[in-house]
Design a protein around this motif. Structure first.
Motif, PDB file in Angstrom:
ATOM      1  N   VAL A 141      -4.263   3.534  -6.733  1.00 14.01           N
ATOM      2  CA  VAL A 141      -5.449   4.121  -7.360  1.00 14.01           C
ATOM      3  C   VAL A 141      -5.793   5.475  -6.742  1.00 14.01           C
ATOM      4  O   VAL A 141      -6.440   6.326  -7.386  1.00 14.01           O
ATOM      5  CB  VAL A 141      -6.658   3.163  -7.249  1.00 14.01           C
ATOM      6  N   ILE A 142      -5.369   5.726  -5.510  1.00 16.57           N
ATOM      7  CA  ILE A 142      -5.750   6.966  -4.830  1.00 16.57           C
ATOM      8  C   ILE A 142      -5.203   8.205  -5.536  1.00 16.57           C
ATOM      9  O   ILE A 142      -5.953   9.189  -5.723  1.00 16.57           O
ATOM     10  CB  ILE A 142      -5.303   6.908  -3.362  1.00 16.57           C
ATOM     11  N   ALA A 155      -4.081   8.795   3.480  1.00 16.59           N
ATOM     12  CA  ALA A 155      -3.804   7.359   3.416  1.00 16.59           C
ATOM     13  C   ALA A 155      -2.458   7.015   4.060  1.00 16.59           C
ATOM     14  O   ALA A 155      -2.317   5.990   4.738  1.00 16.59           O
ATOM     15  CB  ALA A 155      -3.835   6.879   1.966  1.00 16.59           C
ATOM     16  N   CYS A 185      -2.731  -6.608  -4.209  1.00 16.81           N
ATOM     17  CA  CYS A 185      -3.984  -5.908  -3.929  1.00 16.81           C
ATOM     18  C   CYS A 185      -3.758  -4.578  -3.222  1.00 16.81           C
ATOM     19  O   CYS A 185      -4.389  -3.567  -3.557  1.00 16.81           O
ATOM     20  CB  CYS A 185      -4.897  -6.801  -3.091  1.00 16.81           C
ATOM     21  N   PHE A 186      -2.854  -4.581  -2.263  1.00 17.27           N
ATOM     22  CA  PHE A 186      -2.657  -3.354  -1.506  1.00 17.27           C
ATOM     23  C   PHE A 186      -1.864  -2.320  -2.301  1.00 17.27           C
ATOM     24  O   PHE A 186      -2.067  -1.121  -2.130  1.00 17.27           O
ATOM     25  CB  PHE A 186      -1.984  -3.658  -0.171  1.00 17.27           C
ATOM     26  N   THR A 242      -1.804   4.294   7.113  1.00 20.51           N
ATOM     27  CA  THR A 242      -0.904   3.140   7.059  1.00 20.51           C
ATOM     28  C   THR A 242       0.211   3.262   8.090  1.00 20.51           C
ATOM     29  O   THR A 242       0.558   2.282   8.764  1.00 20.51           O
ATOM     30  CB  THR A 242      -0.296   2.979   5.662  1.00 20.51           C
ATOM     31  N   ALA A 276       0.829  -1.207   0.000  1.00 31.83           N
ATOM     32  CA  ALA A 276       0.000   0.000   0.000  1.00 31.83           C
ATOM     33  C   ALA A 276       0.862   1.255   0.000  1.00 31.83           C
ATOM     34  O   ALA A 276       0.581   2.219  -0.737  1.00 31.83           O
ATOM     35  CB  ALA A 276      -0.922  -0.010   1.218  1.00 31.83           C
ATOM     36  N   ALA A 315      -2.197  -1.977  -5.536  1.00 33.09           N
ATOM     37  CA  ALA A 315      -3.219  -1.433  -6.436  1.00 33.09           C
ATOM     38  C   ALA A 315      -4.157  -0.486  -5.693  1.00 33.09           C
ATOM     39  O   ALA A 315      -4.515   0.583  -6.210  1.00 33.09           O
ATOM     40  CB  ALA A 315      -4.010  -2.574  -7.068  1.00 33.09           C
ATOM     41  N   SER A 316      -4.557  -0.873  -4.475  1.00 27.94           N
ATOM     42  CA  SER A 316      -5.461  -0.001  -3.715  1.00 27.94           C
ATOM     43  C   SER A 316      -4.788   1.308  -3.339  1.00 27.94           C
ATOM     44  O   SER A 316      -5.435   2.360  -3.272  1.00 27.94           O
ATOM     45  CB  SER A 316      -5.947  -0.725  -2.457  1.00 27.94           C
ATOM     46  N   GLY A 317      -3.464   1.254  -3.074  1.00 26.13           N
ATOM     47  CA  GLY A 317      -2.755   2.495  -2.788  1.00 26.13           C
ATOM     48  C   GLY A 317      -2.524   3.328  -4.034  1.00 26.13           C
ATOM     49  O   GLY A 317      -2.679   4.552  -4.027  1.00 26.13           O
ATOM     50  N   SER A 334      -1.428 -10.212  -1.155  1.00 30.86           N
ATOM     51  CA  SER A 334      -1.561  -9.002  -0.341  1.00 30.86           C
ATOM     52  C   SER A 334      -0.823  -7.834  -0.976  1.00 30.86           C
ATOM     53  O   SER A 334      -1.339  -6.716  -1.039  1.00 30.86           O
ATOM     54  CB  SER A 334      -1.006  -9.264   1.066  1.00 30.86           C
TER      55      SER A 334
END
Length: 393
Positions: free
Chosen positions: A321-322, A347, A314-315, A351, A172, A317-319, A311
């Protein structure tokens, strides 16, 4: 919970037979001042709240965790009796526990114990009992022991979280910082908003795939190295057929770091001359295949290769995208970069705060550290983008 008092279970600071009276007899508040009465009421409320926190944690736990947490809850309830006796008739008027205690009670009832124990560990390290003459010396001594109990219980959860959690947090954070820097640098060169958006999407996909693949290879390789280095049970299988005169079994234990005397002792155990490990100087133990925390076990602190890769992907990508959210919603130019910086800043604080929480450190300090690192990288890339923009012009 910074101002909350915590006294600790007698069972953990002295032999189990110690009676609560060793905490000192609490005299009723006959000549106490109004300030003392208020302070004792607050102590009583906090002790009662902590008893409830540990009770809820115990009821949601299993095995030794459940047993220990429920015993600590009972101890906290006994400690609250000290302040009730101290207050005497003034105990009839109650006060509410601190906001942090009420939050912990809610978390204990609805979330995993590792997070609550991490918060409790930090809270237990701050106690007014050492400086308060109204608290008995035994209660102040219990405070230090209680923190170690919580630390030990929290460590079990940290061990199981550390592998995949590390990959998730790093993923992330990398997604946030790298894609923000990429978007800021691209925006500074004068690219159109559409081009900045596609650049950010490309950075998201490339980075997530790279992080996932890297974590898979890293964790798989590390586990293979550890497994190759872990001792096996071959000594048990071949011991009956060994040449006792040559006694190469002893060399195995010497190679594992034992002294000659300790290795000879272990050989006698393995060959049946001793029916127990009666040498207290031996710290080495053959690995138990059923013990998941022993060398040669499942290496729980590493996590699994697929879990770490998933993990991380996914994390990341989730980070990542912001920073591109403002562009996805049609913003452009300087305002899009300002909004991206603000979103990523929030964010990064989250974290960093999570890392601080689970490590028992200050969430705010860890969050600010993450923020400073992320913004530093983004600003540096933005300045480089400005240089390239000027060069093109």
């Amino acid at each position: 919970m910074a101002d909350s008092p915590r006294s600790h279970t007698p069972e953990n600071s002295a032999p189990a037979h110690r009676e609560p009276s060793t905490h000192g007899q609490a005299d009723p508040a006959t000549d106490s001042t109004p300030a003392q009465i208020r302070r004792w009421r607050r102590y009583l409320a906090e002790e009662q709240a902590e008893a409830e926190i540990y009770r809820r944690l115990g009821e949601s736990s299993t095995g030794r965790h459940k047993e220990i947490l429920l015993k600590v809850s009972e101890a906290e309830s006994r400690h609250s009796q000290y302040w009730k006796a101290k207050l005497g008739e003034h105990a009839a008027k109650t006060v509410s526990p601190s906001l942090s205690s009420r939050v912990l009670m809610f978390l204990a009832a609805h979330f995993g114990s590792v997070f609550v124990l991490a918060l409790l560990q930090r809270a237990e390290s701050r106690s007014p009992y050492q400086e308060d003459a109204d608290a008995s010396p035994a209660m102040a001594a219990d405070e230090a022991i209680h923190e170690e109990i919580v630390r030990a219980l929290a460590n079990d959860g940290r061990q199981r979280l550390s592998g995949n959690f590390r990959a998730a947090v790093f993923g992330a954070n990398d997604g946030l910082v790298s894609n923000l820097a990429l978007v800021m640098g691209a925006g500074a060169t004068g690219m159109s908003s559409t081009m900045v958006l596609f650049t950010g999407i490309a950075g998201l996909l490339a980075g997530a795939l790279s992080m996932g693949a890297g974590e898979f290879v890293s964790v798989r390789s590390q586990r293979e190295l550890l497994e190759a280095s872990s001792p096996t049970q071959i000594t048990l299988a071949v011991a009956p057929d060994l040449d006792l005169d040559a006694n190469e079994l002893e060399l195995i234990y010497r190679a594992r770091g034992m002294s000659p005397e300790a290795a000879a002792h272990r050989v006698k155990e393995r060959l049946g001359y001793l029916d127990c490990d009666c040498d207290p100087s031996l710290s080495f133990r053959d690995p138990d295949p059923e013990d998941q925390d022993a060398p040669g076990g499942e290496h729980v602190a590493l996590g699994t290769d697929l879990g770490a890769a998933g993990s991380s992907f996914c994390f990341f990508a989730s980070g990542a995208v912001i920073p591109i959210l403002p562009y996805l919603f049609g913003m452009g130019g300087m305002w899009a970069m300002v909004v991206a910086m603000a979103l990523v800043g929030v964010a990064l604080l989250v974290t960093g705060g999570l890392v601080g929480l689970l490590s028992g450190a200050s969430p705010l300090a860890r969050g600010m550290r993450q923020l400073a690192i992320g913004y530093g990288a983004a600003i540096a890339t933005y300045l480089l983008g400005l240089v390239f923009n000027v060069a093109v012009l």
